[in-house]
Design a protein around this motif. Structure first.
Motif, mmCIF file in Angstrom:
data_model
loop_
_atom_site.group_PDB
_atom_site.id
_atom_site.type_symbol
_atom_site.label_atom_id
_atom_site.label_comp_id
_atom_site.label_asym_id
_atom_site.label_seq_id
_atom_site.Cartn_x
_atom_site.Cartn_y
_atom_site.Cartn_z
ATOM 1 N N GLY A 11 -5.581 -1.395 12.538
ATOM 2 C CA GLY A 11 -6.056 -0.145 13.099
ATOM 3 C C GLY A 11 -4.919 0.773 13.516
ATOM 4 N N PRO A 12 -5.224 1.847 14.239
ATOM 5 C CA PRO A 12 -4.190 2.819 14.643
ATOM 6 C C PRO A 12 -3.153 2.169 15.559
ATOM 7 C CG PRO A 12 -6.402 3.700 14.969
ATOM 8 C CD PRO A 12 -6.572 2.253 14.673
ATOM 9 N N ALA A 33 4.842 0.078 8.657
ATOM 10 C CA ALA A 33 4.509 1.410 8.161
ATOM 11 C C ALA A 33 5.777 2.164 7.803
ATOM 12 C CB ALA A 33 3.728 2.184 9.221
ATOM 13 N N PHE A 34 5.695 2.955 6.735
ATOM 14 C CA PHE A 34 6.807 3.821 6.373
ATOM 15 C C PHE A 34 6.729 5.096 7.212
ATOM 16 C CE2 PHE A 34 6.106 1.545 2.224
ATOM 17 C CZ PHE A 34 7.269 0.795 2.279
ATOM 18 N N PRO A 35 7.802 5.462 7.886
ATOM 19 C CA PRO A 35 7.764 6.653 8.738
ATOM 20 C C PRO A 35 7.507 7.929 7.931
ATOM 21 C CG PRO A 35 9.685 5.292 9.231
ATOM 22 C CD PRO A 35 9.094 4.771 7.956
ATOM 23 N N VAL A 36 6.677 8.803 8.491
ATOM 24 C CA VAL A 36 6.392 10.110 7.911
ATOM 25 C C VAL A 36 6.735 11.160 8.959
ATOM 26 C CG1 VAL A 36 4.604 11.647 7.016
ATOM 27 C CG2 VAL A 36 4.589 9.214 6.393
ATOM 28 N N LEU A 80 0.853 -1.175 0.000
ATOM 29 C CA LEU A 80 0.000 0.000 0.000
ATOM 30 C C LEU A 80 0.897 1.235 0.000
ATOM 31 C CD1 LEU A 80 -2.326 -1.485 2.694
ATOM 32 C CD2 LEU A 80 -3.055 -0.982 0.370
ATOM 33 N N PRO A 81 0.381 2.397 -0.359
ATOM 34 C CA PRO A 81 1.263 3.564 -0.440
ATOM 35 C C PRO A 81 2.049 3.851 0.833
ATOM 36 C CG PRO A 81 -0.845 4.038 -1.481
ATOM 37 C CD PRO A 81 -0.977 2.699 -0.823
ATOM 38 N N ASP A 82 1.432 3.627 1.998
ATOM 39 C CA ASP A 82 2.092 3.991 3.255
ATOM 40 C C ASP A 82 2.308 2.807 4.193
ATOM 41 O OD1 ASP A 82 1.969 6.712 2.421
ATOM 42 O OD2 ASP A 82 -0.126 6.757 3.045
ATOM 43 N N ASN A 83 1.886 1.619 3.761
ATOM 44 C CA ASN A 83 1.987 0.421 4.590
ATOM 45 C C ASN A 83 2.448 -0.760 3.754
ATOM 46 O OD1 ASN A 83 0.233 0.877 7.364
ATOM 47 N ND2 ASN A 83 -0.535 2.116 5.668
ATOM 48 N N VAL A 84 3.152 -1.670 4.381
ATOM 49 C CA VAL A 84 3.431 -2.972 3.782
ATOM 50 C C VAL A 84 2.976 -4.009 4.804
ATOM 51 C CG1 VAL A 84 5.201 -4.563 2.965
ATOM 52 C CG2 VAL A 84 5.384 -2.140 2.431
ATOM 53 N N ILE A 85 2.051 -4.867 4.395
ATOM 54 C CA ILE A 85 1.491 -5.871 5.301
ATOM 55 C C ILE A 85 1.943 -7.243 4.856
ATOM 56 C CG2 ILE A 85 -0.572 -6.677 6.474
ATOM 57 C CD1 ILE A 85 -0.185 -3.642 6.645
ATOM 58 N N LEU A 86 2.559 -7.997 5.760
ATOM 59 C CA LEU A 86 2.974 -9.363 5.445
ATOM 60 C C LEU A 86 2.050 -10.350 6.153
ATOM 61 C CD1 LEU A 86 6.338 -11.027 5.077
ATOM 62 C CD2 LEU A 86 4.863 -11.923 6.869
ATOM 63 N N PHE A 87 1.567 -11.313 5.387
ATOM 64 C CA PHE A 87 0.803 -12.442 5.912
ATOM 65 C C PHE A 87 1.586 -13.713 5.585
ATOM 66 C CE2 PHE A 87 -1.927 -9.297 3.847
ATOM 67 C CZ PHE A 87 -2.772 -8.887 4.862
ATOM 68 N N ARG A 88 1.648 -14.613 6.531
ATOM 69 C CA ARG A 88 2.343 -15.879 6.274
ATOM 70 C C ARG A 88 1.659 -16.980 7.072
ATOM 71 N NH1 ARG A 88 8.458 -16.578 8.299
ATOM 72 N NH2 ARG A 88 7.390 -16.212 10.280
ATOM 73 N N THR A 89 1.342 -18.068 6.398
ATOM 74 C CA THR A 89 0.867 -19.250 7.115
ATOM 75 C C THR A 89 1.927 -20.333 7.051
ATOM 76 O OG1 THR A 89 -0.309 -19.910 5.096
ATOM 77 C CG2 THR A 89 -1.621 -18.897 6.858
ATOM 78 N N VAL A 95 0.218 5.680 13.327
ATOM 79 C CA VAL A 95 -0.045 5.350 11.927
ATOM 80 C C VAL A 95 -1.323 4.527 11.853
ATOM 81 C CG1 VAL A 95 2.352 5.441 11.210
ATOM 82 C CG2 VAL A 95 1.409 3.288 12.053
ATOM 83 N N GLU A 96 -1.982 4.612 10.714
ATOM 84 C CA GLU A 96 -3.192 3.828 10.482
ATOM 85 C C GLU A 96 -2.793 2.564 9.731
ATOM 86 O OE1 GLU A 96 -7.004 2.591 10.807
ATOM 87 O OE2 GLU A 96 -6.230 4.450 11.659
#
Length: 445
Positions: A371-372, A356-359, A329-338, A365-366
């Motif tokens: 969530g937050p 989250a990429f620091p701003v 995502l533009p401001d987040n990278v989410i990793l899922f692993r099973t 961060v959301e």
């Protein structure tokens, strides 16, 4: 590999004619024998993620990765490199470490043998009492190949496996503009699920389920059937690329604040300036691209520097064979692993890492899936899902909704009423994943 080469290798992820048509039978999810074949022919040959490079800052820092009945630890060396070793003392097999930490050497708790960071035996009790000769300085822990990409530490148990970047290709090239190693892991949880590990790869290989399972998504990610690009590559990896704009097929009730309005307002775009919903969705999405390109630097979004128009406004949801999904995502990278249970094909663990990429100026961060969250490295948590009761922190988040479906899906795989999946075009990547898995199991890879 350039973009032209990537496009030449890409397979249309909506065209089932590109597949053999291998059936997706229930025993693939329920059979201990099938589970054993996966271990013998696939899990021991691929690359696994052991942890984040951010966890290995100083020499002696190490992470531990337990996988089924195997355990590996990766430790930072004095020269800055990372070595991976089987977590087993060469004396009589005792496990050496249990949790990530930092130390200059590794002492076996059974007989006191001491191994250096480089895996070489430094000290043993009564070293002259060995008919084979003094083992110190000679014997070494069994080492595995280790490499890094994306801010992750990877290892493989197979000496003959492709190099990591070749195994992951073309993902490293596709996502070279994301400064992934700067992402801060703001949520870190391992969750025990009552389902086979393949549930998640199947689930993340299609978005056909989104309108039913995730009704909150279409207002801000376009889920319309002909909007997304469905891409897959010979190595087994694939992705769905969707615009982060409202679906034109889904309308919120009158009077409900639209989430896309809030996104536009955050970048100084007036959502009331558009004459109708369709214009707001389509032109507003283009205006958002322009605003982000114009304002990113002054607002501290330094991670946008090298990202293109698609990357700063869209959602490429990527499955890396066999069990890692990364949502970019533009401001987040989410990793899922099973990962599979050591003995029971009806169980697995589900890793959720929200990065989250620091701003500049942001302390919260959301996170799209949790969530937050405060902008700092999260503490590790291990929970049982327990029909949702075990993870109240993520209740009603997108990934929570996916996990709520997992047990019912697994039970259905035991039924005589199921013998193969009846797939839509947009679910082609589901069967593709199983065909690549079959290639491993049959010795074709």
């Amino acid at each position: 590999m350039g973009r032209q080469d990537i496009d030449a290798l890409m397979i249309d992820g909506r065209n089932a004619a590109n597949l053999r048509g291998d059936p997706i039978t229930g025993e693939r999810y329920t059979s201990p024998e099938f589970m054993k074949r996966e271990w013998d022919h696939m899990w021991t040959r691929i690359w696994h993620i052991a942890g984040r490079t951010a966890e290995l800052e100083e020499a002696g820092d190490y992470v531990v990765h337990d996988f089924m009945n195997e355990s590996v630890f990766c430790v930072k060396q004095e020269d800055g490199s990372i070595k991976a070793f089987y977590n087993s003392c060469r004396h009589r097999g005792m496990r050496l470490v249990w949790d990530a930490s930092s130390q200059d050497s590794f002492q076996c708790p059974y007989h006191g043998w001491i191994w250096g960071k480089d895996g070489v035996l430094e000290k043993a009790q009564d070293p002259e009492d060995f008919p084979q000769g003094n083992p110190c300085g000679k014997l070494k822990l069994k080492e595995l190949r280790c490499a890094t990409w994306g801010g992750f530490v990877w290892y493989t148990m197979d000496d003959e496996a492709p190099e990591l970047l070749d195994f992951l290709s073309p993902m490293p090239e596709l996502y070279k503009n994301y400064p992934m190693d700067t992402g801060v892991r703001v949520f870190w949880m391992k969750i025990d699920l009552e389902t086979n590990w393949k549930f998640a790869t199947d689930n993340f290989s299609e978005s056909y389920h989104t309108r039913t399972a995730h009704p909150q998504v279409p207002p801000w990610i376009d889920q319309d059937v002909d909007t997304a690009r469905h891409e897959m590559w010979p190595g087994g990896h694939g992705r769905t690329v969707q615009p982060m704009r409202p679906s034109l097929s889904d309308r919120l009730p009158e009077g409900v604040q639209h989430p896309f309005d809030m996104i536009l307002q955050a970048w100084d775009i007036d959502p009331e300036s558009y004459p109708d919903f369709e214009t707001k969705a389509m032109q507003g999405w283009l205006d958002l691209k322009a605003a982000k390109k114009r304002l990113w630097q002054e607002r501290g979004y330094v991670h946008y520097e090298n990202m293109d128009d698609e990357e700063i406004t869209d959602s490429p949801h990527t499955v890396m064979f066999p069990n890692v999904t990364i949502s970019f995502l533009p401001d987040n990278v989410i990793l899922f692993r099973t990962e599979p249970h050591p003995t029971d094909p009806n169980k697995c663990t589900f890793d959720l890492w929200c990065m989250a990429f620091p701003v500049a100026g942001q302390t919260m961060v959301e996170s799209i899936m949790a969530g937050p969250q405060p902008l700092h490295e999260a503490e590790f948590q291990h929970r049982a899902f327990d029909n949702g009761r075990g993870v109240p922190e993520i209740k009603d988040q997108i990934v929570y909704q996916d996990m709520m479906l997992a047990e019912g899906q697994q039970r259905g795989m035991h039924s005589r009423g199921y013998d193969d999946a009846y797939l839509s075009g947009q679910e082609t990547r589901v069967r593709f994943f199983h065909e690549v898995l079959n290639d491993y199991l049959e010795g074709r890879r």
